[in-house]
Design a protein around this motif. Structure first.
Motif, PDB file in Angstrom:
ATOM      1  N   PHE A  20       0.767  -1.073   0.182  1.00 45.33           N
ATOM      2  CA  PHE A  20       0.047  -0.049   0.122  1.00 45.33           C
ATOM      3  C   PHE A  20       0.896   1.063   0.039  1.00 45.33           C
ATOM      4  O   PHE A  20       0.731   2.209  -0.768  1.00 45.33           O
ATOM      5  N   GLY A  36      -5.346   3.059  -5.180  1.00 48.67           N
ATOM      6  CA  GLY A  36      -4.819   1.744  -4.336  1.00 48.67           C
ATOM      7  C   GLY A  36      -4.871   1.664  -3.163  1.00 48.67           C
ATOM      8  O   GLY A  36      -5.802   1.081  -2.563  1.00 48.67           O
ATOM      9  N   GLN A  37      -4.003   2.367  -2.270  1.00 51.86           N
ATOM     10  CA  GLN A  37      -4.344   2.249  -0.680  1.00 51.86           C
ATOM     11  C   GLN A  37      -5.683   2.864  -0.515  1.00 51.86           C
ATOM     12  O   GLN A  37      -6.242   3.887  -0.921  1.00 51.86           O
ATOM     13  N   TYR A 125      -5.643 -10.220   4.202  1.00 51.60           N
ATOM     14  CA  TYR A 125      -5.010  -8.915   4.431  1.00 51.60           C
ATOM     15  C   TYR A 125      -3.435  -9.047   4.911  1.00 51.60           C
ATOM     16  O   TYR A 125      -3.138  -9.811   5.717  1.00 51.60           O
ATOM     17  N   TYR A 205     -14.184  -2.841   8.824  1.00 51.91           N
ATOM     18  CA  TYR A 205     -15.301  -2.267   7.730  1.00 51.91           C
ATOM     19  C   TYR A 205     -16.904  -2.844   8.284  1.00 51.91           C
ATOM     20  O   TYR A 205     -17.741  -2.727   7.486  1.00 51.91           O
ATOM     21  N   LYS A 235     -12.088   3.599   9.367  1.00 53.25           N
ATOM     22  CA  LYS A 235     -13.013   3.350   8.148  1.00 53.25           C
ATOM     23  C   LYS A 235     -14.376   3.837   8.419  1.00 53.25           C
ATOM     24  O   LYS A 235     -14.795   4.665   7.611  1.00 53.25           O
ATOM     25  N   PHE A 320     -13.534  -1.672  -1.719  1.00 54.78           N
ATOM     26  CA  PHE A 320     -12.529  -2.108  -2.687  1.00 54.78           C
ATOM     27  C   PHE A 320     -13.254  -2.836  -3.817  1.00 54.78           C
ATOM     28  O   PHE A 320     -14.269  -3.749  -3.466  1.00 54.78           O
ATOM     29  N   ARG A 366      -7.152  -4.900  -7.324  1.00 52.41           N
ATOM     30  CA  ARG A 366      -8.003  -4.027  -6.352  1.00 52.41           C
ATOM     31  C   ARG A 366      -8.012  -2.648  -6.861  1.00 52.41           C
ATOM     32  O   ARG A 366      -6.943  -2.214  -6.588  1.00 52.41           O
TER      33      ARG A 366
HETATM   34  N1  GLN Z   1      -6.062  -1.013   4.861  1.00 54.31           N
HETATM   35  C1  GLN Z   1      -5.649  -0.277   3.706  1.00 54.31           C
HETATM   36  C2  GLN Z   1      -5.760  -1.028   2.505  1.00 54.31           C
HETATM   37  O1  GLN Z   1      -5.993  -2.049   2.276  1.00 54.31           O
HETATM   38  C3  GLN Z   1      -3.971   0.141   3.902  1.00 54.31           C
HETATM   39  C4  GLN Z   1      -3.380   0.391   5.228  1.00 54.31           C
HETATM   40  C5  GLN Z   1      -2.004   0.378   5.187  1.00 54.31           C
HETATM   41  O2  GLN Z   1      -1.561   0.703   4.123  1.00 54.31           O
HETATM   42  N2  GLN Z   1      -1.459  -0.471   5.883  1.00 54.31           N
HETATM   43  O3  GLN Z   1      -5.414  -0.351   1.296  1.00 54.31           O
END
Ligand code: GLN
Ligand code: PMP
Length: 388
Positions: A20, A36-37, A125, A205, A235, A320, A366
């Motif tokens: 990210f 992206g991020q 993740y 989320y 979030k 996303f 994504r």
């Molecule tokens: N959760 C955010 C993502 O998935 C990014 C958070 C991070 O950069 N660690 O894009």
């Protein structure tokens, strides 16, 4: 995308960069639109921001209590009761952390022995893999399969070993946007109970749900006593930089997590803890707005990407969208994302970073829709050159 770091211990080789940060830096360097991020390009409600200012000016600038200010622990306990009927004692069953990131790290470091197995759903993740590695534990993955991102119960059963310590569940799910159904969670619960496993859920989320309902795993009978539930304000209130998170669990589990947390950050973000406590105390006022404002942007991005020719899977939650890039003639999401800034001035995330299986994630990319409408429209305009 990772390099070998000569001084880094062997457990963490392969985790030298987070995708990210890397892709956000690329967006800045190439002046691209950053899809992206996952962070919003507008701040959350002005009142909540003002509450942080007020707390700062009122002198709330020193260390808070180790477990978090009582106002925030009370507010988190009230939130769990109000939305899910879950009871937690704010004294010893709620812990404030430096974002969900620290809660995940502290939980995995606290609960795992070296050599234990941690079960997680793939794609996963990134921090789950890194923190499992830090704990000296091994990950065992259960694939989520397209297009519905469902899993085969036999795969879950096959992932359990005599060394399995816990199952990690992220719902709504990053990167897919899947919202686990009650039936799926009941199945996971049965597995945890049958094998006497702990569960760790990442629910950051929880209020970004467009279809279906968010069900905390801890609300399934038999699970509260074995589940660490993690969430954060980033979030829900669109303040990702404040890094106020929390964990809820029975006292002995929280005591374990807190033991690690106190040596990672000890405490953090005093004025932000006050602001988040007030935001949570406002009940539905802020949390219901966030999904409403994101839903139409989800539709805009999904439909726009679909019209260009991507195979876009519409997410039920989180912010996303995942696309398969093969209909546009590309094979590999990493190559695609590396080409994209120069060709179109847009940044996205190659989903292979969320996978162990090199084939399953390879064609996937994504994109986030937590950006202003006009930014999404501009990005879609720029992507038109890819249409075949
Ligand atoms: N959760 C955010 C993502 O998935 C990014 C958070 C991070 O950069 N660690 O894009
Ligand atoms: N879990 C998931 C699934 C995420 O997407 C993120 C990214 N924000 C986090 C945890 C981290 O949350 P925080 O910013 O509160 O540390």
């Amino acid at each position: 995308m990772t390099t070998r770091a000569p001084y880094l211990n062997s457990r963490l080789q392969g985790y030298t960069t987070t995708i990210f940060a890397e892709m956000s830096a690329l967006a800045v360097a190439t002046k691209s639109i950053n899809l992206g991020q996952g962070f919003p390009d507008t701040d959350g409600p002005a009142e909540i921001r003002q509450w942080a200012v007020d707390a700062l000016l009122a002198g709330h600038n020193q260390y808070p209590p180790g477990k978090g200010i009582p106002e925030l622990r009370n507010a988190v306990a009230d939130h769990q009761r109000h939305f899910y009927g879950l009871e937690y004692d704010p004294e010893d069953e709620v812990l404030v952390t430096a974002g969900a990131t620290e809660a995940v790290a502290a939980t995995l470091l606290a609960l795992c022995e070296v050599g234990d197995d941690v079960v997680m759903f793939e794609p996963f993740y990134d921090s789950y893999a890194a923190c499992t590695a830090m704990a000296g534990a091994n990950r065992r993955v259960v694939p989520l399969r397209r297009p519905g991102w469902s899993f085969d119960p036999a795969d879950l059963e096959a992932a359990i070993t005599p060394r399995t310590r816990l199952v990690m569940v992220n719902t709504p799910h990053n990167p897919t946007g899947k919202v686990f159904t009650r039936e799926e969670l009941e199945l996971i619960a049965r597995t945890c109970i049958e094998h006497d496993l702990l569960a760790v859920t990442d629910e950051v989320y929880e209020h970004l749900v467009y279809e279906g309902e968010h069900v905390p795993l801890a609300s399934i009978p038999g699970m509260r006593e074995r589940t660490v539930t993690i969430s954060s304000a980033g979030k829900t209130f669109s303040f990702t930089g404040w890094k106020i998170g929390w964990a809820c669990a029975p006292a002995p589990l929280i005591a374990a997590v807190r033991t690690v947390k106190q040596f990672l950050t000890y405490v953090s973000g005093t004025p932000f803890q006050y602001a988040v406590a007030s935001a949570l105390d406002a009940g539905e006022r802020y949390v219901s707005n966030v999904a409403d404002s994101l839903r139409s942007r989800r539709d805009l991005l999904c439909e726009g990407l679909g019209a260009i020719g991507f195979d876009a899977i519409r997410p039920s939650g989180a912010y996303f969208v995942t696309t398969d890039v093969r209909p546009l003639g590309y094979e590999d999401g990493v190559d695609f994302c590396m080409m994209l800034p120069e060709r179109c001035g847009v940044v996205a995330i190659p989903s292979s970073v969320f996978y162990d299986d090199p084939e399953a994630g390879r064609p996937l990319v994504r994109w986030t829709f937590c950006k202003r409408r006009e930014v999404l429209e501009e990005a879609l305009g720029r992507l038109q050159v890819l249409a075949r």
